[in-house]
Enzyme design. Structure first.
Site, mmCIF file in Angstrom:
data_model
loop_
_atom_site.group_PDB
_atom_site.id
_atom_site.type_symbol
_atom_site.label_atom_id
_atom_site.label_comp_id
_atom_site.label_asym_id
_atom_site.label_seq_id
_atom_site.Cartn_x
_atom_site.Cartn_y
_atom_site.Cartn_z
ATOM 1 N N GLY A 6 43.018 49.032 36.783
ATOM 2 C CA GLY A 6 43.512 47.564 36.777
ATOM 3 C C GLY A 6 45.172 47.468 36.589
ATOM 4 O O GLY A 6 45.577 46.357 36.161
ATOM 5 N N GLY A 9 47.395 44.372 37.612
ATOM 6 C CA GLY A 9 46.990 42.980 36.931
ATOM 7 C C GLY A 9 48.217 42.706 36.107
ATOM 8 O O GLY A 9 49.219 43.204 36.081
ATOM 9 N N GLN A 10 48.121 41.549 35.509
ATOM 10 C CA GLN A 10 49.257 40.846 34.680
ATOM 11 C C GLN A 10 49.609 41.803 33.656
ATOM 12 O O GLN A 10 50.810 42.063 33.317
ATOM 13 C CB GLN A 10 48.717 39.603 33.915
ATOM 14 C CG GLN A 10 49.930 38.928 33.294
ATOM 15 C CD GLN A 10 49.424 37.735 32.166
ATOM 16 O OE1 GLN A 10 48.199 37.488 31.920
ATOM 17 N NE2 GLN A 10 50.569 36.929 31.955
ATOM 18 N N ASP A 32 43.941 50.449 40.871
ATOM 19 C CA ASP A 32 43.516 49.262 41.150
ATOM 20 C C ASP A 32 42.578 49.221 42.270
ATOM 21 O O ASP A 32 42.684 50.233 42.996
ATOM 22 C CB ASP A 32 44.716 48.206 41.249
ATOM 23 C CG ASP A 32 44.430 46.905 41.008
ATOM 24 O OD1 ASP A 32 45.000 46.569 39.550
ATOM 25 O OD2 ASP A 32 43.584 46.281 41.552
ATOM 26 N N ILE A 33 41.645 48.094 42.263
ATOM 27 C CA ILE A 33 41.167 47.973 43.528
ATOM 28 C C ILE A 33 41.868 47.576 44.875
ATOM 29 O O ILE A 33 41.389 47.828 45.724
ATOM 30 C CB ILE A 33 39.916 46.987 43.556
ATOM 31 C CG1 ILE A 33 38.645 47.164 44.329
ATOM 32 C CG2 ILE A 33 40.464 45.491 43.328
ATOM 33 C CD1 ILE A 33 37.428 46.589 43.862
ATOM 34 N N ASP A 50 37.811 51.329 42.231
ATOM 35 C CA ASP A 50 36.775 50.190 42.086
ATOM 36 C C ASP A 50 36.164 50.440 40.560
ATOM 37 O O ASP A 50 35.498 51.382 40.142
ATOM 38 C CB ASP A 50 35.694 49.804 42.784
ATOM 39 C CG ASP A 50 34.648 48.847 42.495
ATOM 40 O OD1 ASP A 50 33.734 48.631 43.121
ATOM 41 O OD2 ASP A 50 34.901 48.374 41.230
ATOM 42 N N TYR A 140 33.353 35.050 30.172
ATOM 43 C CA TYR A 140 34.709 35.969 30.087
ATOM 44 C C TYR A 140 34.401 36.181 28.409
ATOM 45 O O TYR A 140 34.332 37.429 28.019
ATOM 46 C CB TYR A 140 35.682 35.315 30.140
ATOM 47 C CG TYR A 140 37.000 35.998 29.850
ATOM 48 C CD1 TYR A 140 37.938 35.483 28.581
ATOM 49 C CD2 TYR A 140 37.423 37.246 30.439
ATOM 50 C CE1 TYR A 140 38.939 36.366 28.436
ATOM 51 C CE2 TYR A 140 38.726 37.776 30.151
ATOM 52 C CZ TYR A 140 39.390 37.354 29.066
ATOM 53 O OH TYR A 140 40.401 38.014 28.620
ATOM 54 N N LYS A 144 33.404 39.727 26.388
ATOM 55 C CA LYS A 144 34.356 40.391 25.235
ATOM 56 C C LYS A 144 33.759 40.521 24.060
ATOM 57 O O LYS A 144 33.998 41.592 23.353
ATOM 58 C CB LYS A 144 35.578 39.346 25.162
ATOM 59 C CG LYS A 144 36.496 39.505 26.540
ATOM 60 C CD LYS A 144 36.962 40.867 26.815
ATOM 61 C CE LYS A 144 37.997 40.897 28.105
ATOM 62 N NZ LYS A 144 38.298 42.321 28.355
ATOM 63 N N ILE A 170 48.881 35.410 27.393
ATOM 64 C CA ILE A 170 50.059 36.145 27.655
ATOM 65 C C ILE A 170 50.876 35.803 28.504
ATOM 66 O O ILE A 170 50.386 35.038 29.574
ATOM 67 C CB ILE A 170 49.651 37.793 27.714
ATOM 68 C CG1 ILE A 170 48.970 37.997 26.465
ATOM 69 C CG2 ILE A 170 50.820 38.557 28.226
ATOM 70 C CD1 ILE A 170 48.414 39.688 26.595
HETATM 71 C C1 VAH Z 1 42.360 33.794 29.971
HETATM 72 N N1 VAH Z 1 44.538 34.933 29.879
HETATM 73 O O1 VAH Z 1 43.103 32.690 29.949
HETATM 74 C C2 VAH Z 1 43.113 35.066 29.368
HETATM 75 C C3 VAH Z 1 43.067 35.176 27.980
HETATM 76 C C4 VAH Z 1 42.793 33.994 25.813
HETATM 77 C C5 VAH Z 1 43.208 33.870 27.207
HETATM 78 O O2 VAH Z 1 41.840 35.844 27.813
HETATM 79 O O3 VAH Z 1 41.307 33.881 30.354
#
Ligand code: VAH
Length: 317
Positions: A6, A9-10, A32-33, A50, A140, A144, A170
């Site tokens: 990845g 990514g950011q 990265d993919i 992937d 999400y 986590k 971030i």
């Molecule tokens: C999001 N930037 O907004 C991520 C992060 C805490 C936010 O996990 O999904």
């Protein structure tokens, strides 16, 4: 040698630059993919992978003699609500592949990012403790939360040296915003520079924990280079810098761009933001491996506007 999954990514893209500056280009393989970021996709130092394909990760580990993996591929909160099953599959399958490579001794160390998204509406929202209620209401956040359980399980059961940080929102300028709820705090700077106005998808008083990318990268390097004995938490460390609202960001931008205009049109991401804490207690990270942040909101605004103005070649106001 290090593999970043990845890497376009950011966080991945900036982590790649930083790790290459520390360990040398040849010791950091980016993957990265898709090779979106051509600076990262240097020939001989980049692989198309992937993150859900165990065989291609294992082949890359063997090809380059990788001993450390930073798994930075994931589907973030806002996009994850549109594609729940895709978010679950990507975020979980990729973690199992990397943890199993470590369990089976193909690699020695793993970094895996968690998030303040593990917290939910029943979590104490101010100065949120390291150990507290975690009932996330986004897919999400669920990935986590359960990912942290698996990291701790693989460490306790198989001795896997996996380390993790609960990143706040971030803010960075090198990549475009990518599907996060906190990405309003990235978009606002891009729009301030390009259009001097921004219609914010969160309400003006939505206070969220945030951090500048340089602080997030520092924390990642610090936890991964700390002595294993210092890492007392193998789920994931709370990590904090500052908290602010869209109104406060707009005010700090107006100090540089006086005619900047902000409007507020909250959308589905408001519910996500409302479920997250306003501020985080990261005493454990500060005690265990000497974490401390550097960038204030004023520092962030100054750096973001300077870099984005430079990027689109206009004079800094
Ligand atoms: C999001 N930037 O907004 C991520 C992060 C805490 C936010 O996990 O999904």
């Amino acid at each position: 040698k290090i593999l970043i999954i990845g890497a376009c990514g950011q966080i991945g893209s900036e982590l790649t630059f930083k790790l290459r500056s520390i360990y040398g280009n040849d010791n950091v393989i980016a993957s990265d993919i898709n090779p979106a970021n051509l600076d990262i996709a240097k020939p001989g130092l980049f692989e198309i992978i992937d993150a859900q394909d165990y065989a291609s990760i294992k082949a890359c580990v063997e090809k380059y003699n990788i001993d450390t993996i930073y798994l930075m591929a994931a589907m973030l909160s806002a996009t994850g609500e549109k594609f729940p099953m895709k978010a679950w599959d990507l975020n979980m399958n990729s973690l199992f592949h990397v943890l199993n490579l470590a369990k089976d001794k193909f690699i020695k160390q793993v970094f895996w990012p968690s998030s303040i998204a593990v917290f939910g509406p029943t979590t104490p929202s101010e100065n949120t403790p390291q150990h507290t209620i975690t009932e996330p209401t986004t897919v999400y956040g669920i990935t986590k939360q359960v990912g942290e359980r698996w990291c701790e399980y693989y460490n306790q059961k198989y001795g896997v040296d996996v380390r993790s940080l609960r990143y706040p929102g971030i803010i960075s300028w090198k990549t475009q915003p990518g599907g996060g709820t906190t990405d309003y705090a990235v978009e606002i700077y891009h729009k301030a520079v390009s259009q001097k106005k921004y219609d914010c998808f969160l309400s003006e008083n939505t206070k969220l924990p945030m951090m500048f990318m340089d602080d997030a990268i520092k924390a990642t390097i610090d936890i991964m280079s700390a002595d294993a004995k210092a890492i007392k938490l193998r789920s994931s460390y709370n990590l904090a810098a500052i908290s602010f609202t869209p109104k406060e960001v707009a005010q700090s931008i107006k100090q540089h761009i006086p005619d900047f205009k902000i409007s507020y049109t909250p959308d589905y991401r408001q519910d996500i933001a409302n479920s997250w804490p306003k501020s985080i207690n990261d005493a454990a990270a500060r005690e265990d491996w000497n974490w401390k942040h550097d960038f204030s909101l004023q520092d962030i605004t100054k750096e973001m506007l300077f870099q984005l103005n430079k990027k689109c070649n206009t004079a800094v106001p």
